[in-house]
Scaffold this motif. Structure first.
Motif, short mmCIF file in Angstrom:
data_model
loop_
_atom_site.label_atom_id
_atom_site.label_comp_id
_atom_site.label_asym_id
_atom_site.label_seq_id
_atom_site.Cartn_x
_atom_site.Cartn_y
_atom_site.Cartn_z
N ARG A 87 45.13 -22.70 25.54
CA ARG A 87 45.51 -23.19 26.95
C ARG A 87 46.65 -22.20 27.85
O ARG A 87 46.62 -22.57 28.81
CB ARG A 87 45.27 -24.38 27.00
N ASP A 88 47.48 -21.71 26.81
CA ASP A 88 48.27 -21.02 27.56
C ASP A 88 48.16 -19.73 27.71
O ASP A 88 48.84 -18.94 28.31
CB ASP A 88 49.63 -21.08 26.90
N GLY A 89 46.88 -19.36 27.63
CA GLY A 89 46.26 -17.96 27.86
C GLY A 89 46.49 -16.85 26.76
O GLY A 89 46.18 -15.65 26.98
N SER A 90 47.18 -17.40 25.60
CA SER A 90 47.40 -16.38 24.44
C SER A 90 46.36 -16.07 23.66
O SER A 90 45.43 -17.01 23.49
CB SER A 90 48.59 -16.96 23.43
N LEU A 91 46.18 -15.03 23.28
CA LEU A 91 44.83 -14.59 22.27
C LEU A 91 45.09 -15.29 21.06
O LEU A 91 46.08 -14.94 20.14
CB LEU A 91 44.90 -12.93 22.07
N GLU A 92 44.15 -16.04 20.54
CA GLU A 92 43.91 -16.38 19.31
C GLU A 92 43.06 -15.93 18.41
O GLU A 92 43.56 -15.68 17.28
CB GLU A 92 43.43 -17.85 19.42
#
Length: 382
Positions: A194-199
């Motif tokens: 939800r912070d936009g980081s790629l998981e």
């Protein structure tokens, strides 16, 4: 995804973003315990507060109809309205180049093992650049997908009456799902925090996304070669369900949450996706004006350009019933909105809304006559 976008998403989804159903506001008294599900300024009710929101595109007047009381009230004025959609509470009224947001004041919070229903006064929220958006929301964020933009709106800001907390996402299509964001870009299907980081990047490809939806059995992207279905909780998996022939043309339509979405096909007929069985049913009906699915093992409803409403078996494609409803003329966009008990069809030329019992051979239950053209219509409160 650029760092600025990641940071902006983090700001949008802070606080209650990771909670499945957070309440807002202060308790009713300084020393009193906060009631479970308490929402400041809203009344909790015993049943869903469903409303039909309609716009007259000539006058710009937006009205809300309560099917229980049968009362209709004007709630807003939006000049240049051309399209309308909803995330269940907020209504997005699109014009030529911008979208106005209306809080319908009715919504449902599903905690899984129980549900809360709320009601407050409707109000306008503000405007957003761009139009043609298809909204999909959860308690933290509503994502607006269109051919030109993908925008994330902070639900807490919307609930406070502000549409300004938004950010354009760097992707072709995005869905909020399972406390994450699913993004399609350049054929890749990615899982973002939800912070936009790629998981992670899922083992599926989605070229030319045509529509997207979230169901009780997973998230779905309609792509050039088939539907990409994403399932799971902590660990997500993706699989492709190939089309039987032609692909989908536009978005999916179904009763909220249910797992048998329907869409128009590129050949002009209907495609119904049975997520449980991982298969499509193709229904060769022509002249489709509106379509929606009512649920697994429940009819698919189709309005055709001769003004006839038809129901079809979602597994076999066999026609079950038909009902002549209206004369369809130029102007206005007839739509089919469905809930657990009824379907509603707006008749712009006839200044009416039809309530249909779709489980009883399309029985016409009630006709709501209105003193305006209901050119656009959505149902809220779910």
């Amino acid at each position: 995804m650029p760092h600025a976008t990641r940071a902006r998403i983090a700001a949008l989804t802070a606080g209650c973003a990771l909670l499945a159903g957070c309440s807002s506001g202060a308790p009713p008294g300084e020393d009193a315990p906060t009631p479970h599900g308490y929402v400041e300024g809203a009344e909790e009710t015993a049943e869903a507060q469903l409303r039909l929101v309609m716009a007259d595109t000539e006058t710009g007047a937006v009205h809300m109809l309560d099917p229980v009381t049968e009362e209709t009230v004007e709630v807003a004025q939006f000049e240049g309205a051309q399209a309308m959609d909803t995330d269940g509470r907020f209504v997005y009224i699109g014009g030529a180049s911008s979208t106005e947001v209306l809080d319908s004041g009715v919504w449902t919070v599903d905690h899984g093992d129980h549900v809360h229903y709320y009601r407050t006064e409707p109000r306008t929220v503000g405007g957003i650049d761009g139009s043609g958006f298809a909204p999909i929301g959860d308690p933290a964020v509503t994502v607006l997908n269109s051919a030109a933009h993908v925008i994330a709106l902070d639900r807490e800001s919307l609930e406070a009456g502000e549409a300004g907390a938004s950010d354009e996402l760097d992707a072709e299509a995005v869905l909020p799902y399972g406390r994450r964001l699913l993004a399609v870009d350049g054929g890749a299907v990615r899982v973002l925090g939800r912070d936009g980081s790629l998981e992670s990047e899922l083992d599926a490809t989605c070229a030319e996304p045509q529509g997207q939806t979230v169901t009780r059995r997973g998230a779905v992207f309609g792509c050039r070669d088939g539907a990409v279905l994403i399932t799971g909780d902590d660990e997500l998996t993706a699989e492709t369900i190939p089309y039987p022939g032609a692909g989908v043309d536009g978005g999916f339509h179904h009763r909220p949450g249910t797992a048998a979405p329907a869409a128009r096909s590129e050949t002009g007929g209907i495609l119904v996706l049975d997520i449980k069985e991982r298969r499509w049913t193709e229904i060769p009906v022509q002249g489709v004006v509106a379509v929606t699915a009512t649920g697994e093992d429940s009819p698919v409803l189709v309005l055709t350009d001769d003004g006839v409403l038809r129901s079809y078996d979602p597994a076999s494609g066999a026609e079950l019933a038909r009902l002549a409803l209206m004369t369809i003329t130029d102007g206005g966009t007839p739509a089919i909105q469905v809930d657990t008990a009824r379907a509603y069809v707006n008749d712009p030329a006839g200044a009416a809304v039809y309530e249909i019992d779709y489980r009883d051979d399309l029985r016409l239950a009630r006709t709501f006559e209105v003193d305006f053209r209901p050119d656009l219509m959505v149902e809220t409160g779910w």
